[in-house]
Design a protein around this motif. Structure first.
Motif, PDB file in Angstrom:
ATOM      1  N   GLU A 108       0.785  -1.231   0.000  1.00  0.00           N
ATOM      2  CA  GLU A 108       0.000   0.000   0.000  1.00  0.00           C
ATOM      3  C   GLU A 108       0.817   1.282   0.000  1.00  0.00           C
ATOM      4  O   GLU A 108       0.331   2.329  -0.381  1.00  0.00           O
ATOM      5  N   LYS A 109       2.066   1.213   0.468  1.00  0.00           N
ATOM      6  CA  LYS A 109       2.782   2.475   0.643  1.00  0.00           C
ATOM      7  C   LYS A 109       4.293   2.300   0.590  1.00  0.00           C
ATOM      8  O   LYS A 109       4.827   1.193   0.696  1.00  0.00           O
ATOM      9  N   ILE A 110       4.968   3.445   0.442  1.00  0.00           N
ATOM     10  CA  ILE A 110       6.417   3.555   0.560  1.00  0.00           C
ATOM     11  C   ILE A 110       6.679   4.648   1.585  1.00  0.00           C
ATOM     12  O   ILE A 110       6.070   5.718   1.527  1.00  0.00           O
ATOM     13  N   THR A 111       7.577   4.380   2.519  1.00  0.00           N
ATOM     14  CA  THR A 111       8.006   5.442   3.425  1.00  0.00           C
ATOM     15  C   THR A 111       9.531   5.510   3.429  1.00  0.00           C
ATOM     16  O   THR A 111      10.209   4.524   3.117  1.00  0.00           O
ATOM     17  N   VAL A 112      10.054   6.676   3.782  1.00  0.00           N
ATOM     18  CA  VAL A 112      11.504   6.871   3.855  1.00  0.00           C
ATOM     19  C   VAL A 112      11.873   7.427   5.221  1.00  0.00           C
ATOM     20  O   VAL A 112      11.006   7.874   5.985  1.00  0.00           O
ATOM     21  N   THR A 113      13.166   7.403   5.520  1.00  0.00           N
ATOM     22  CA  THR A 113      13.629   7.741   6.870  1.00  0.00           C
ATOM     23  C   THR A 113      13.945   9.216   7.074  1.00  0.00           C
ATOM     24  O   THR A 113      14.250   9.626   8.198  1.00  0.00           O
ATOM     25  N   LEU A 138       7.995   2.145   9.777  1.00  0.00           N
ATOM     26  CA  LEU A 138       6.863   1.447   9.157  1.00  0.00           C
ATOM     27  C   LEU A 138       6.903  -0.046   9.445  1.00  0.00           C
ATOM     28  O   LEU A 138       5.879  -0.667   9.739  1.00  0.00           O
ATOM     29  N   TYR A 139       8.100  -0.627   9.403  1.00  0.00           N
ATOM     30  CA  TYR A 139       8.236  -2.075   9.568  1.00  0.00           C
ATOM     31  C   TYR A 139       7.860  -2.556  10.968  1.00  0.00           C
ATOM     32  O   TYR A 139       7.637  -3.747  11.190  1.00  0.00           O
ATOM     33  N   GLN A 140       7.787  -1.648  11.925  1.00  0.00           N
ATOM     34  CA  GLN A 140       7.402  -2.029  13.282  1.00  0.00           C
ATOM     35  C   GLN A 140       5.891  -2.067  13.464  1.00  0.00           C
ATOM     36  O   GLN A 140       5.389  -2.599  14.461  1.00  0.00           O
ATOM     37  N   ASN A 141       5.170  -1.520  12.492  1.00  0.00           N
ATOM     38  CA  ASN A 141       3.712  -1.443  12.593  1.00  0.00           C
ATOM     39  C   ASN A 141       2.974  -2.207  11.492  1.00  0.00           C
ATOM     40  O   ASN A 141       1.811  -2.567  11.679  1.00  0.00           O
ATOM     41  N   PRO A 143       3.550  -5.112   7.923  1.00  0.00           N
ATOM     42  CA  PRO A 143       4.471  -5.952   7.146  1.00  0.00           C
ATOM     43  C   PRO A 143       5.099  -5.142   6.023  1.00  0.00           C
ATOM     44  O   PRO A 143       4.434  -4.295   5.405  1.00  0.00           O
ATOM     45  N   ILE A 144       6.379  -5.361   5.768  1.00  0.00           N
ATOM     46  CA  ILE A 144       7.021  -4.783   4.586  1.00  0.00           C
ATOM     47  C   ILE A 144       7.675  -5.909   3.784  1.00  0.00           C
ATOM     48  O   ILE A 144       8.009  -6.961   4.322  1.00  0.00           O
ATOM     49  N   HIS A 145       7.844  -5.666   2.495  1.00  0.00           N
ATOM     50  CA  HIS A 145       8.303  -6.722   1.594  1.00  0.00           C
ATOM     51  C   HIS A 145       9.590  -6.366   0.857  1.00  0.00           C
ATOM     52  O   HIS A 145      10.182  -7.234   0.208  1.00  0.00           O
ATOM     53  N   LEU A 146      10.004  -5.115   0.939  1.00  0.00           N
ATOM     54  CA  LEU A 146      11.179  -4.644   0.196  1.00  0.00           C
ATOM     55  C   LEU A 146      11.726  -3.417   0.894  1.00  0.00           C
ATOM     56  O   LEU A 146      10.971  -2.643   1.495  1.00  0.00           O
ATOM     57  N   MET A 147      13.060  -3.247   0.803  1.00  0.00           N
ATOM     58  CA  MET A 147      13.692  -2.033   1.317  1.00  0.00           C
ATOM     59  C   MET A 147      14.638  -1.490   0.259  1.00  0.00           C
ATOM     60  O   MET A 147      15.076  -2.209  -0.643  1.00  0.00           O
ATOM     61  N   LEU A 148      14.966  -0.206   0.389  1.00  0.00           N
ATOM     62  CA  LEU A 148      16.053   0.409  -0.360  1.00  0.00           C
ATOM     63  C   LEU A 148      17.005   1.050   0.634  1.00  0.00           C
ATOM     64  O   LEU A 148      16.577   1.540   1.677  1.00  0.00           O
ATOM     65  N   ILE A 149      18.277   1.034   0.291  1.00  0.00           N
ATOM     66  CA  ILE A 149      19.253   1.824   1.030  1.00  0.00           C
ATOM     67  C   ILE A 149      19.889   2.788   0.043  1.00  0.00           C
ATOM     68  O   ILE A 149      20.220   2.414  -1.089  1.00  0.00           O
ATOM     69  N   PHE A 150      20.002   4.043   0.451  1.00  0.00           N
ATOM     70  CA  PHE A 150      20.526   5.083  -0.426  1.00  0.00           C
ATOM     71  C   PHE A 150      21.986   5.328  -0.084  1.00  0.00           C
ATOM     72  O   PHE A 150      22.311   5.812   1.002  1.00  0.00           O
ATOM     73  N   CYS A 151      22.861   4.960  -1.015  1.00  0.00           N
ATOM     74  CA  CYS A 151      24.299   5.048  -0.770  1.00  0.00           C
ATOM     75  C   CYS A 151      25.026   5.122  -2.108  1.00  0.00           C
ATOM     76  O   CYS A 151      24.465   4.813  -3.164  1.00  0.00           O
ATOM     77  N   GLU A 152      26.276   5.542  -2.054  1.00  0.00           N
ATOM     78  CA  GLU A 152      27.091   5.623  -3.261  1.00  0.00           C
ATOM     79  C   GLU A 152      27.499   4.217  -3.716  1.00  0.00           C
ATOM     80  O   GLU A 152      27.543   3.276  -2.917  1.00  0.00           O
ATOM     81  N   GLU A 153      27.793   4.082  -4.995  1.00  0.00           N
ATOM     82  CA  GLU A 153      28.163   2.778  -5.546  1.00  0.00           C
ATOM     83  C   GLU A 153      29.377   2.218  -4.819  1.00  0.00           C
ATOM     84  O   GLU A 153      30.367   2.909  -4.611  1.00  0.00           O
ATOM     85  N   GLY A 154      29.277   0.977  -4.425  1.00  0.00           N
ATOM     86  CA  GLY A 154      30.345   0.293  -3.709  1.00  0.00           C
ATOM     87  C   GLY A 154      30.131   0.252  -2.208  1.00  0.00           C
ATOM     88  O   GLY A 154      30.649  -0.639  -1.523  1.00  0.00           O
TER      89      GLY A 154
END
Length: 259
Positions: A108-113, A138-141, A143-154
């Motif tokens: 149903e949704k996407i949230t970010v930190t 969100l994951y504490q309240n 179910p979530i099925h996928l995450m992203l982490i935002f970081c530089e390559e490597g």
């Protein structure tokens, strides 16, 4: 077991053109194969609520979403694999220590930190989306099925070594998809084929990126887009034109599904 032919379409770089639309030639081709009894299915890293406009444009009603973690067949949810809360919590804590923001996905949704990240902003501009709602728990309240982490390559190498129960697959210069190790789009496809008693011998897939590799290994007839990564082209049975050059309709002709 049914001998119905099933075609799985990746979205970004495949079914979608560079302006994030479905080409008229693709819509027509999908309509024609559907009329011939071929089952079209979306196979994407995106969540269902992100692709409603694609489903509406194409008439497709089945999706393997969030890299195989959530499967819908003819509008019915038939499989889901939510992430384990304790594992997500551990990764989130490490990301916070390293100054890396994250995104959390469910049906149903996407949230970010955080509400102010240039990497997050660029990532969602890339796919035509808006900056998501901020909710770092969100994951504490839910179910979530996928995450992203935002970081530089490597930078994801550190996380892959520390959290072997996840896999980190770079989907852009801005970040990586995160989902359970050993699972992929192929996992969701296997669930769909098994639950609906469809033969793997009659499966086709179109793709362009690294998260399509397992799908290409699974299906009988993999079709790489002209703009696909070289490693994907090496494993393909067919190579069609690019996503901006009628690659879907040309590819369906190449593999004999479209006369």
């Amino acid at each position: 077991m049914s001998d119905k032919r099933v075609v799985f379409f990746d979205l970004d770089g495949t079914l979608l053109t560079s302006d994030l639309q479905v080409a008229a030639s693709s819509i027509e081709a999908i309509k024609r194969i559907s009329e011939q009894g071929v089952e079209p299915v979306i196979a994407t890293g995106r969540a269902i609520h992100e692709i409603e406009y694609v489903l509406e444009a194409t008439g497709i009603t089945s999706s393997v979403a969030m890299n195989g973690q959530y499967v819908v067949y003819n509008g019915e949810v038939i499989y889901e694999n939510p992430l384990k809360v304790d594992e997500v919590l551990a990764l989130h804590a490490e990301a916070s220590r390293n100054g890396h923001e994250m995104a959390f996905y469910n049906a149903e949704k996407i949230t970010v930190t955080t509400g102010d990240s240039e990497l997050i902003r660029k990532n969602y501009m890339r796919v035509g989306g808006e900056y998501p709602e901020v909710d770092n728990g969100l994951y504490q309240n839910e179910p979530i099925h996928l995450m992203l982490i935002f970081c530089e390559e490597g930078e994801e190498v550190h996380y892959q070594e520390r959290f072997p129960y996840f896999q980190f697959v770079r989907n852009s210069p801005y970040g990586c998809d995160i989902y359970p190790a050993g699972s992929s789009k192929a996992t969701g496809i296997e669930q769909l084929l098994s639950l609906k008693k469809l033969s793997p011998e009659n499966t086709f897939a179109f793709g362009d990126g690294l998260n399509d590799l397992e799908m290409f290994d699974l299906v009988k007839h993999p079709v790489a887009m002209g703009n696909a990564a070289d490693i994907l082209k090496q494993t393909a049975a067919y190579i069609t034109t690019s996503n901006n050059e009628h690659g879907i309709s040309n590819g369906l002709r190449l593999c004999g599904l479209l006369k």
